[in-house]
Scaffold this active site. Structure first.
Site, PDB file in Angstrom:
ATOM      1  N   CYS A 114       0.816  -1.221   0.000  1.00  9.35           N
ATOM      2  CA  CYS A 114       0.000   0.000   0.000  1.00  9.35           C
ATOM      3  C   CYS A 114       0.849   1.270   0.000  1.00  9.35           C
ATOM      4  O   CYS A 114       0.365   2.342  -0.373  1.00  9.35           O
ATOM      5  CB  CYS A 114      -0.958   0.011   1.193  1.00  9.35           C
ATOM      6  SG  CYS A 114      -2.177  -1.322   1.125  1.00  9.35           S
ATOM      7  N   HIS A 250      -3.178   7.603   1.845  1.00  8.46           N
ATOM      8  CA  HIS A 250      -3.594   6.273   1.388  1.00  8.46           C
ATOM      9  C   HIS A 250      -4.991   6.018   1.942  1.00  8.46           C
ATOM     10  O   HIS A 250      -5.263   6.244   3.122  1.00  8.46           O
ATOM     11  CB  HIS A 250      -2.607   5.228   1.898  1.00  8.46           C
ATOM     12  CG  HIS A 250      -3.075   3.818   1.742  1.00  8.46           C
ATOM     13  ND1 HIS A 250      -3.593   3.343   0.560  1.00  8.46           N
ATOM     14  CD2 HIS A 250      -3.126   2.790   2.627  1.00  8.46           C
ATOM     15  CE1 HIS A 250      -3.939   2.075   0.724  1.00  8.46           C
ATOM     16  NE2 HIS A 250      -3.669   1.714   1.970  1.00  8.46           N
ATOM     17  N   ASN A 280     -10.033   0.166  -0.335  1.00  5.40           N
ATOM     18  CA  ASN A 280      -8.577   0.221  -0.290  1.00  5.40           C
ATOM     19  C   ASN A 280      -8.030  -0.367  -1.587  1.00  5.40           C
ATOM     20  O   ASN A 280      -8.105  -1.568  -1.810  1.00  5.40           O
ATOM     21  CB  ASN A 280      -8.075  -0.577   0.925  1.00  5.40           C
ATOM     22  CG  ASN A 280      -6.565  -0.539   1.077  1.00  5.40           C
ATOM     23  OD1 ASN A 280      -5.843  -0.145   0.170  1.00  5.40           O
ATOM     24  ND2 ASN A 280      -6.084  -0.963   2.240  1.00  5.40           N
TER      25      ASN A 280
END
Length: 323
Positions: A114, A250, A280
């Protein structure tokens, strides 16, 4: 005069299939409200069966090139952040290079889960500052729907597919924090935390595997580490959180986003939030949010942006840039 890596174009792509939370109620012991209150996620996009990560990345790259008014021939390098490349090799970046008809320069993938886009941006910046490239296409693209355990309600409802891209170009600046472009970067990793977020398979272990996460533990590390890296990067640029126009974090969980903003002393109306629509999307989430933020009219030229991310590894970092 100082060399700077300036964003001259941005774009994104989301697969056509939209999956609302209610779709999971049919197969899992979960509810729309449960997912929404714990993560802030309302829906996400899943790639079609015949759609790969490099396909998503190519669409986003074309959108970014169009936004920049450039063609593939103007690009010297492609840096693509992904954990879900089409094949073991070659890199998804070289596939995008071929799809764009780019026959010069070089292309490679970056794998920091990520945090991948922050790592890719930092590497692209280094390529430009060292004179190895004048224009770099930086992409984040993922098909996390391919590595979900659809029986694990704690993880499979959180992730989505998508891609975002931006074009970085070498430009001269005055060497001050008023310059457009990347002003500072800050990267970290600590491999001792592998078991908090990982995929239980891979080439060397001869299986594809599924994503496994200790959500509470990741949350505990996230707010503290994201705040620290953002503040370090700002300090390196000679700035502080009061100078920030936008945090573009993020997009993993609304509570992490809120917690980080609060610790940095910034209200949520200074944060670009897309997690409700995308879930996500791992390395794709920051470039997606940058592109959507610009599209919404939030991000404007001259705005000071802090972008930060944490992912499996653990790996985390931040970039301060003036749009």
């Amino acid at each position: 005069m100082a060399g700077r890596s300036v964003v001259v174009g941005v774009g994104h792509y989301l697969p056509k299939r939209v999956v609302p939370n209610s779709e999971f109620e049919k197969t899992l012991d979960t509810t729309d409200e449960w997912i929404r209150t714990r993560s802030g996620i309302e829906r996400r996009h899943f790639a079609a069966e015949d759609e790969t990560t490099s396909d998503l990345a190519t669409y986003a790259a074309k959108a970014a090139l169009q936004d920049a008014g450039l063609t593939a021939d103007d690009i010297d390098a492609i840096v693509l952040a992904t954990s879900t490349a089409d094949l073991t090799f070659p890199s998804a970046a070289t596939m995008v290079q071929a799809n764009l008809g780019m026959t010069r320069g070089f292309a490679f993938d970056v794998q920091a889960v990520c945090a991948g886009f922050v790592f890719a941006l930092s590497n692209a910046n280094a390529l430009i500052l060292s004179g190895q490239a004048k224009r770099v296409l930086v992409i984040g693209a993922e098909t996390f729907s391919r590595i979900m355990d659809w029986t694990d309600r704690s993880t499979c409802v959180l992730f989505g597919d998508g891609a975002g891209a931006l074009v970085l170009e070498a430009q001269d600046g005055a060497g001050t924090s008023d310059d457009r472009g990347i002003l500072s970067t800050d990267l970290h990793s600590d491999g001792r935390y592998k078991d908090l977020l990982y995929v239980d398979g891979g080439v060397s272990t001869q299986s594809t595997g599924h994503l496994r996460m200790q959500g509470n533990q990741v949350f505990r590390h996230a707010v503290e580490k994201l705040t620290a890296t953002a503040e370090t990067a700002l300090e390196r640029a000679g700035l502080n959180s009061q100078d920030v126009d936008w945090i573009v974090p993020h997009q993993a969980n609304i509570r992490i986003i809120q917690g980080t903003a609060k610790k940095m002393g910034l209200p949520m109306d200074h944060v670009v939030v897309t997690v409700q629509d995308h879930g996500n999307t791992s390395a794709a989430s920051i470039p997606l949010a940058l592109s959507v933020g610009k599209e919404r009219g939030q991000i404007k030229q001259g705005d000071l942006i802090v972008t930060e991310a944490i992912g499996g590894g653990l790996a985390w970092g931040s970039v301060v840039l003036r749009w």
